[in-house]
Design a protein around this motif. Structure first.
Motif, PDB file in Angstrom:
ATOM      1  N   TYR A  55       0.825  -1.169  -0.139  1.00 57.42           N
ATOM      2  CA  TYR A  55      -0.036  -0.062  -0.140  1.00 57.42           C
ATOM      3  C   TYR A  55       0.863   1.178  -0.143  1.00 57.42           C
ATOM      4  O   TYR A  55       0.316   2.586  -0.044  1.00 57.42           O
ATOM      5  CB  TYR A  55      -0.981  -0.112   1.408  1.00 57.42           C
ATOM      6  CG  TYR A  55      -1.934  -1.139   1.528  1.00 57.42           C
ATOM      7  CD1 TYR A  55      -2.652  -1.406   0.472  1.00 57.42           C
ATOM      8  CD2 TYR A  55      -1.760  -2.278   2.252  1.00 57.42           C
ATOM      9  CE1 TYR A  55      -3.619  -2.554   0.306  1.00 57.42           C
ATOM     10  CE2 TYR A  55      -2.295  -3.419   2.249  1.00 57.42           C
ATOM     11  CZ  TYR A  55      -3.243  -3.612   1.490  1.00 57.42           C
ATOM     12  OH  TYR A  55      -3.983  -4.692   1.344  1.00 57.42           O
ATOM     13  N   GLY A  56       2.017   1.056   0.034  1.00 57.40           N
ATOM     14  CA  GLY A  56       2.849   2.184  -0.027  1.00 57.40           C
ATOM     15  C   GLY A  56       3.611   2.945   1.275  1.00 57.40           C
ATOM     16  O   GLY A  56       3.110   2.414   2.307  1.00 57.40           O
ATOM     17  N   PHE A  57       4.241   4.032   1.183  1.00 54.92           N
ATOM     18  CA  PHE A  57       4.805   4.637   2.242  1.00 54.92           C
ATOM     19  C   PHE A  57       4.055   5.177   3.465  1.00 54.92           C
ATOM     20  O   PHE A  57       4.365   4.788   4.524  1.00 54.92           O
ATOM     21  CB  PHE A  57       5.802   5.923   1.890  1.00 54.92           C
ATOM     22  CG  PHE A  57       6.393   6.680   3.099  1.00 54.92           C
ATOM     23  CD1 PHE A  57       7.623   5.963   3.687  1.00 54.92           C
ATOM     24  CD2 PHE A  57       5.717   7.720   3.189  1.00 54.92           C
ATOM     25  CE1 PHE A  57       7.996   6.874   4.579  1.00 54.92           C
ATOM     26  CE2 PHE A  57       6.345   8.680   4.358  1.00 54.92           C
ATOM     27  CZ  PHE A  57       7.456   8.051   5.200  1.00 54.92           C
ATOM     28  N   GLU A  58       2.884   5.590   3.080  1.00 51.61           N
ATOM     29  CA  GLU A  58       1.953   6.098   4.034  1.00 51.61           C
ATOM     30  C   GLU A  58       1.586   5.137   4.980  1.00 51.61           C
ATOM     31  O   GLU A  58       1.553   5.373   6.145  1.00 51.61           O
ATOM     32  CB  GLU A  58       0.929   7.083   3.524  1.00 51.61           C
ATOM     33  CG  GLU A  58       1.594   8.439   2.947  1.00 51.61           C
ATOM     34  CD  GLU A  58       0.300   9.222   2.242  1.00 51.61           C
ATOM     35  OE1 GLU A  58      -0.886   8.838   2.504  1.00 51.61           O
ATOM     36  OE2 GLU A  58       0.681  10.264   1.689  1.00 51.61           O
ATOM     37  N   GLU A  59       0.880   4.143   4.525  1.00 56.88           N
ATOM     38  CA  GLU A  59       0.538   2.955   4.993  1.00 56.88           C
ATOM     39  C   GLU A  59       1.716   2.278   5.928  1.00 56.88           C
ATOM     40  O   GLU A  59       1.545   2.019   7.026  1.00 56.88           O
ATOM     41  CB  GLU A  59       0.012   1.981   4.335  1.00 56.88           C
ATOM     42  CG  GLU A  59      -1.428   2.284   3.794  1.00 56.88           C
ATOM     43  CD  GLU A  59      -2.502   2.714   4.866  1.00 56.88           C
ATOM     44  OE1 GLU A  59      -2.453   1.916   5.660  1.00 56.88           O
ATOM     45  OE2 GLU A  59      -3.444   3.571   4.808  1.00 56.88           O
ATOM     46  N   GLY A  60       2.570   2.275   5.166  1.00 57.49           N
ATOM     47  CA  GLY A  60       3.953   1.568   5.876  1.00 57.49           C
ATOM     48  C   GLY A  60       4.274   2.363   7.331  1.00 57.49           C
ATOM     49  O   GLY A  60       4.685   1.792   8.331  1.00 57.49           O
ATOM     50  N   ALA A  61       4.281   3.735   7.017  1.00 57.85           N
ATOM     51  CA  ALA A  61       4.460   4.465   8.192  1.00 57.85           C
ATOM     52  C   ALA A  61       3.663   4.535   9.424  1.00 57.85           C
ATOM     53  O   ALA A  61       3.887   4.408  10.527  1.00 57.85           O
ATOM     54  CB  ALA A  61       4.694   6.111   7.888  1.00 57.85           C
ATOM     55  N   ARG A  62       2.094   4.163   8.978  1.00 56.69           N
ATOM     56  CA  ARG A  62       1.167   4.319   9.958  1.00 56.69           C
ATOM     57  C   ARG A  62       1.331   2.813  10.790  1.00 56.69           C
ATOM     58  O   ARG A  62       1.260   2.845  12.124  1.00 56.69           O
ATOM     59  CB  ARG A  62      -0.210   4.121   9.347  1.00 56.69           C
ATOM     60  CG  ARG A  62      -0.732   5.592   8.732  1.00 56.69           C
ATOM     61  CD  ARG A  62      -1.902   5.596   8.408  1.00 56.69           C
ATOM     62  NE  ARG A  62      -2.466   6.768   7.758  1.00 56.69           N
ATOM     63  CZ  ARG A  62      -2.443   6.879   6.374  1.00 56.69           C
ATOM     64  NH1 ARG A  62      -2.115   5.782   5.507  1.00 56.69           N
ATOM     65  NH2 ARG A  62      -2.870   8.220   5.894  1.00 56.69           N
ATOM     66  N   PHE A  63       1.650   1.773  10.172  1.00 55.83           N
ATOM     67  CA  PHE A  63       1.900   0.559  10.717  1.00 55.83           C
ATOM     68  C   PHE A  63       3.158   0.417  11.622  1.00 55.83           C
ATOM     69  O   PHE A  63       3.204  -0.129  12.593  1.00 55.83           O
ATOM     70  CB  PHE A  63       2.075  -0.706   9.822  1.00 55.83           C
ATOM     71  CG  PHE A  63       0.797  -1.297   9.087  1.00 55.83           C
ATOM     72  CD1 PHE A  63       0.387  -2.467   9.697  1.00 55.83           C
ATOM     73  CD2 PHE A  63       0.016  -0.502   8.124  1.00 55.83           C
ATOM     74  CE1 PHE A  63      -1.204  -2.927   9.370  1.00 55.83           C
ATOM     75  CE2 PHE A  63      -1.608  -0.975   7.868  1.00 55.83           C
ATOM     76  CZ  PHE A  63      -1.666  -2.283   8.414  1.00 55.83           C
ATOM     77  N   THR A  64       4.245   1.171  11.263  1.00 59.84           N
ATOM     78  CA  THR A  64       5.417   1.425  12.030  1.00 59.84           C
ATOM     79  C   THR A  64       5.104   2.053  13.184  1.00 59.84           C
ATOM     80  O   THR A  64       5.583   1.639  14.551  1.00 59.84           O
ATOM     81  CB  THR A  64       6.467   2.168  11.210  1.00 59.84           C
ATOM     82  OG1 THR A  64       6.672   1.477   9.945  1.00 59.84           O
ATOM     83  CG2 THR A  64       7.688   2.405  12.042  1.00 59.84           C
ATOM     84  N   LEU A  65       4.182   3.126  13.288  1.00 57.84           N
ATOM     85  CA  LEU A  65       3.997   3.951  14.526  1.00 57.84           C
ATOM     86  C   LEU A  65       2.906   3.099  15.294  1.00 57.84           C
ATOM     87  O   LEU A  65       3.101   3.098  16.619  1.00 57.84           O
ATOM     88  CB  LEU A  65       3.520   5.262  14.003  1.00 57.84           C
ATOM     89  CG  LEU A  65       4.097   6.226  13.380  1.00 57.84           C
ATOM     90  CD1 LEU A  65       3.192   7.403  13.120  1.00 57.84           C
ATOM     91  CD2 LEU A  65       5.395   6.731  14.475  1.00 57.84           C
ATOM     92  N   ALA A  66       2.131   2.336  14.591  1.00 56.46           N
ATOM     93  CA  ALA A  66       1.067   1.660  15.467  1.00 56.46           C
ATOM     94  C   ALA A  66       2.025   0.531  16.089  1.00 56.46           C
ATOM     95  O   ALA A  66       1.827   0.291  17.493  1.00 56.46           O
ATOM     96  CB  ALA A  66      -0.096   1.040  14.632  1.00 56.46           C
TER      97      ALA A  66
END
Length: 554
Positions: free
Chosen positions: A116-127
């Motif tokens: 799904y790209g960078f934005e989703e990856g960043a959200r999953f990283t923070l979560a």
């Protein structure tokens, strides 16, 4: 001509990726469950609840693996969030901050980032980092705070890198899809205006820009041609507007080979204009004076823009991508250079082919008009003079006078029609309808005269197709008329042509006294349609008619 619902810029997703992710999820869960059964002491803290958690996650992984190829739910983003929740629970029941199962969070981050790209990856990283820290603090055992912070930081740092690389992979897929689409659009039979409009519109959609502006001039021309694609004219063929040097000067403020990127990044809580230029020799970016950037930004009402030169052999020009909402980056600017290098040399060749074809058609029409005058009209004029002389010699009581008068009137009408036809061949009168429509109606009139079959020809909306495509469509429709006359007993027929959603739809119907015949394929029509990249199919028409529908991309 409307080109609504353009083809998507994303390549279709391969379900084999979902199957691979399902296999790896099942492998991880199964290995954990087996480790719990074989060597429970190595698992650290464990009780009945932890065993149930591992077993439940393994069963879910098995179910998702079985559904991977069939259900879209198994490939959805929800499954990734379920993985994060399961991993948080597993970390909690196996000791919190001391559990080495925190590494499983990387599985969810990898899946989300590359799907799904960078934005989703960043959200999953923070979560993932937040859930790991929370579960570690609330776990019922003592753990060193430094270990929790170190592991949470490790999740953040490596997770961000994974998200960045996943976003780059997704961007490369989208860019490949756009270049693939551009190469498909660069087809000589689409014509210069249609091809240019499609390239500009797809480029605007890819960058999510407010507008794309194309400024071009041929070396032999005194004026610049300007085309602008925006949301207001999305899906329509864009006609060029001519500009003189003074009007085009603001768009030519940069060097002829200069790649320019204008952005407005936040600086002390306010946006400050920043203008960069790319040095192709040193292959690096350098700051440019802000004066030119301020002028062009105010002219185009741009928050951010990219301007690149066009690699034309017989002219010069620039391509602008303008955004009012977001900032572009340097990678976006360099990719726009690749789009220009891919599309516009071909567009230049299409323009040359159109010009050569138009000149060849004009010369051929002039030759046919001269031959028509010398080999056909002159003999008819001689025949008319001969008939007139015979009529003058005949006495008033001659019984052939009426026949001679009819022949004389007929030859006079034929001479008039031939002169009118020769005049049209020279292109002197302005055509009020497309040449394709005129030719089809003329053909329908001949069918009515020779076969007594009445076929009406009509269009829906504006019919805007190139001459080359018109010639192919004429052959298809002519074959359809011939089939109605030779293979049916119909006395009525109907032909409709429509340009919509980037497709030319031709519908050929004939009346059917009994049930419509649908179990056949018109081979010649289907082959011609396939050669143009289209399809032909037989359908049930209005009033129980038999209809052949041909759809051709334009």
């Amino acid at each position: 001509m409307k080109l609504e619902n353009p083809l998507p810029l994303r390549l279709p997703k391969d379900t084999s990726d979902a199957a691979m992710v399902g296999r790896m999820r099942l492998l991880l869960s199964t290995s954990c469950l087996l480790t719990l059964l074989i060597d429970p002491e190595a698992m650290g803290k464990q009780d009945m609840f932890s065993r149930l958690a591992f077993l439940a996650y393994t069963l879910q992984s098995l179910l998702l693996y079985m559904m991977a190829q069939k259900s879209a739910l198994a490939r959805s983003k929800t499954v990734c969030w379920l993985d994060v929740a399961w991993f948080a629970l597993i970390v909690y029941v196996t000791g919190g901050g001391s559990s080495f199962y925190y590494l499983f969070f990387f599985f969810a981050i990898l899946t989300a980032s590359f799907s799904y790209g960078f934005e989703e990856g960043a959200r999953f990283t923070l979560a993932s980092s937040a859930l790991f820290a929370v579960t570690s603090l609330f776990a019922q055992n003592e753990v060193e705070l430094s270990r929790v912070l170190l592991r949470a930081t490790f999740l953040l740092a490596l997770g961000y890198m994974i998200a960045h690389w996943g976003g780059m992979a997704m961007a490369q897929r989208a860019r490949l899809a756009l270049l693939h689409k551009v190469s498909q659009l660069s087809n000589p039979r689409f014509g210069m205006d249609r091809t240019t409009s499609s390239v500009l519109e797809h480029t605007r959609q890819f960058y999510r820009a407010s507008s794309t502006i194309l400024l071009m001039r041929d070396n032999n021309s005194e004026h610049w041609s300007l085309r602008a694609a925006s949301h207001a004219n999305a899906g329509r063929t864009i006609q060029a507007n001519n500009l003189n040097d003074a009007a085009a000067a603001p768009l030519l403020a940069f060097g002829p080979e200069q790649i320019v990127l204008l952005t407005r990044p936040l600086h002390w809580l306010r946006r400050r204009l920043r203008l960069r230029g790319y040095d192709t020799e040193r292959q690096r970016w350098a700051m440019l004076p802000d004066a030119a950037g301020v002028t062009i930004a105010e002219l185009l009402d741009a928050r951010s823009l990219i301007s690149v030169p066009l690699p034309l052999r017989r002219g010069t020009g620039r391509l602008y991508v303008v955004s009012q909402r977001q900032d572009f980056n340097r990678s976006d600017a360099l990719f726009l250079v690749q789009i220009a290098a891919q599309a516009f040399p071909v567009i230049e060749n299409i323009e040359l082919l159109d010009r050569m074809a138009s000149e060849a058609v004009l010369r051929e029409r002039e030759r046919i008009a001269r031959d028509l005058h010398d080999t056909t009209i002159q003999p008819y004029i001689g025949l008319r003079h001969g008939l007139s002389a015979i009529r003058m010699k005949a006495s008033n009581s001659n019984p052939l006078n009426q026949d001679l008068d009819n022949l004389l009137n007929m030859t006079t009408q034929v001479v008039h029609d031939l002169r009118h036809y020769a005049k049209r061949l020279r292109g002197e009168p302005e055509l009020r309808e497309p040449e394709l429509l005129i030719a089809l109606r003329r053909q329908a009139a001949q069918v009515r005269q020779f076969y007594d079959v009445h076929i009406s020809v009509d269009t829906v909306g504006e019919l805007d197709v190139s001459d080359r495509l018109s010639a192919e469509v004429f052959q298809i429709v002519n074959e359809g008329m011939s089939n109605i006359c030779k293979h049916t007993t119909a006395r009525q027929g109907f032909i409709e042509l429509a340009c919509k959603a980037g497709q030319l739809t031709v519908r050929i119907e004939n009346e059917c006294l009994g049930p419509p015949v649908l179990d056949f394929t018109p081979n010649s029509i289907a082959e011609r349609a396939a050669a143009l990249g289209g399809v032909a199919r037989v359908q049930r028409g209005q009033h129980n008619n038999t209809a052949v529908q041909i759809v051709i991309p334009v």
